[in-house]
Write an enzyme that holds these catalytic residues in place. Structure first.
Site, PDB file in Angstrom:
ATOM      1  N   LYS A  11       0.440  59.898  47.392  1.00  0.00           N
ATOM      2  CA  LYS A  11      -0.324  59.094  48.582  1.00  0.00           C
ATOM      3  C   LYS A  11      -1.477  58.995  49.591  1.00  0.00           C
ATOM      4  O   LYS A  11      -1.243  60.545  50.175  1.00  0.00           O
ATOM      5  CB  LYS A  11       1.025  58.060  49.328  1.00  0.00           C
ATOM      6  N   TYR A  51       1.056  47.043  42.850  1.00  0.00           N
ATOM      7  CA  TYR A  51       3.128  46.944  43.372  1.00  0.00           C
ATOM      8  C   TYR A  51       3.436  44.695  43.584  1.00  0.00           C
ATOM      9  O   TYR A  51       3.516  44.808  43.953  1.00  0.00           O
ATOM     10  CB  TYR A  51       2.705  47.219  44.557  1.00  0.00           C
ATOM     11  N   ASN A 114       5.869  57.428  52.428  1.00  0.00           N
ATOM     12  CA  ASN A 114       6.456  58.873  51.929  1.00  0.00           C
ATOM     13  C   ASN A 114       5.382  59.372  51.257  1.00  0.00           C
ATOM     14  O   ASN A 114       6.703  59.546  50.190  1.00  0.00           O
ATOM     15  CB  ASN A 114       7.290  57.642  52.000  1.00  0.00           C
ATOM     16  N   HIS A 117       4.780  58.935  45.011  1.00  0.00           N
ATOM     17  CA  HIS A 117       5.556  57.742  44.309  1.00  0.00           C
ATOM     18  C   HIS A 117       5.901  58.141  43.413  1.00  0.00           C
ATOM     19  O   HIS A 117       5.452  59.168  42.627  1.00  0.00           O
ATOM     20  CB  HIS A 117       4.423  56.506  44.109  1.00  0.00           C
ATOM     21  N   GLU A 128       2.798  51.811  34.641  1.00  0.00           N
ATOM     22  CA  GLU A 128       1.598  52.127  35.601  1.00  0.00           C
ATOM     23  C   GLU A 128       1.056  53.693  34.732  1.00  0.00           C
ATOM     24  O   GLU A 128      -0.001  53.399  35.477  1.00  0.00           O
ATOM     25  CB  GLU A 128       2.941  53.010  36.970  1.00  0.00           C
TER      26      GLU A 128
HETATM   27  P1  CMP Z   1       7.656  53.765  46.638  1.00  0.00           P
HETATM   28  O1  CMP Z   1       8.524  53.915  45.761  1.00  0.00           O
HETATM   29  O2  CMP Z   1       6.651  54.346  45.913  1.00  0.00           O
HETATM   30  O3  CMP Z   1       6.822  52.108  46.045  1.00  0.00           O
HETATM   31  C1  CMP Z   1       7.078  51.059  46.991  1.00  0.00           C
HETATM   32  C2  CMP Z   1       6.851  51.429  48.264  1.00  0.00           C
HETATM   33  O4  CMP Z   1       6.833  50.557  49.023  1.00  0.00           O
HETATM   34  C3  CMP Z   1       7.993  52.561  48.370  1.00  0.00           C
HETATM   35  O5  CMP Z   1       7.770  53.528  47.950  1.00  0.00           O
HETATM   36  C4  CMP Z   1       7.924  52.668  50.495  1.00  0.00           C
HETATM   37  O6  CMP Z   1       6.699  53.290  50.186  1.00  0.00           O
HETATM   38  C5  CMP Z   1       7.605  51.045  50.651  1.00  0.00           C
HETATM   39  N1  CMP Z   1       9.152  50.127  51.478  1.00  0.00           N
HETATM   40  C6  CMP Z   1       8.664  49.910  52.456  1.00  0.00           C
HETATM   41  N2  CMP Z   1       9.374  49.345  53.075  1.00  0.00           N
HETATM   42  C7  CMP Z   1      10.432  49.238  52.153  1.00  0.00           C
HETATM   43  C8  CMP Z   1      11.440  48.963  52.165  1.00  0.00           C
HETATM   44  N3  CMP Z   1      12.938  48.404  52.585  1.00  0.00           N
HETATM   45  N4  CMP Z   1      12.467  49.761  50.685  1.00  0.00           N
HETATM   46  C9  CMP Z   1      11.765  49.368  49.215  1.00  0.00           C
HETATM   47  N5  CMP Z   1      10.170  50.699  50.004  1.00  0.00           N
HETATM   48  C10 CMP Z   1       9.751  49.645  50.614  1.00  0.00           C
END
Ligand code: CMP
Length: 139
Positions: A11, A51, A114, A117, A128
């Protein structure tokens, strides 16, 4: 039968901190083979499409803004039991809950930023992978 491919995205937070190479090294050392990879940038509309599954979630707008804020490195990875094993390697979505040694524990700042992914199912890994890579690149 379990699928043997997953889709990852390094990311914008991790790419801008110049840790994409270190993350890819950890991925390869865990036994994942890189099938296809590129560095690119999504527009907000493209991030919204990627997304779309999260469109009703309260974090959708922040997520799309962040994922289109800078360069990313998407890659298709191959390994037996790829989806599950990769999710173990990257750790919990919220780095505060991620286990020691996982990629998110090492490099992620927050649940929004974070670092990486990983697909959550074999079905989504295919969808994806097709989003970022052509049929030729996927073969
Ligand atoms: P990822 O699983 O890569 O894709 C969806 C993203 O949404 C996830 O990583 C997080 O970075 C972001 N996100 C932010 N808030 C939340 C939440 N409460 N629960 C899940 N994903 C979240």
């Amino acid at each position: 039968m379990k699928g043997n491919r997953t889709l990852t995205i390094i990311k914008p937070d991790a790419v801008s901190k110049n840790v994409a190479g270190a993350i890819l090294k950890q991925i390869q050392e865990a036994g994942f083979k890189i099938i296809a990879m590129k560095q690119t940038k999504m527009s907000p509309a493209q991030a919204g499409k990627f997304y779309f599954i999260h469109r009703e979630r309260p974090f959708y707008g922040v997520l799309c803004d962040f994922m289109s804020s800078g360069e990313i490195v998407p890659a298709i990875l191959e390994k037996e039991n790829a989806v599950e094993d990769f999710r173990k390697l990257i750790g919990a979505t919220n780095p505060a809950n991620a286990e020691a040694g996982t990629i998110r524990k090492l490099y992620a700042e927050s649940i929004d930023k974070n670092a990486i992914h990983g697909s959550d199912s074999d079905e989504n890994a295919i969808i994806e992978g097709s989003f970022f890579f052509s049929e030729l690149e996927r073969s």
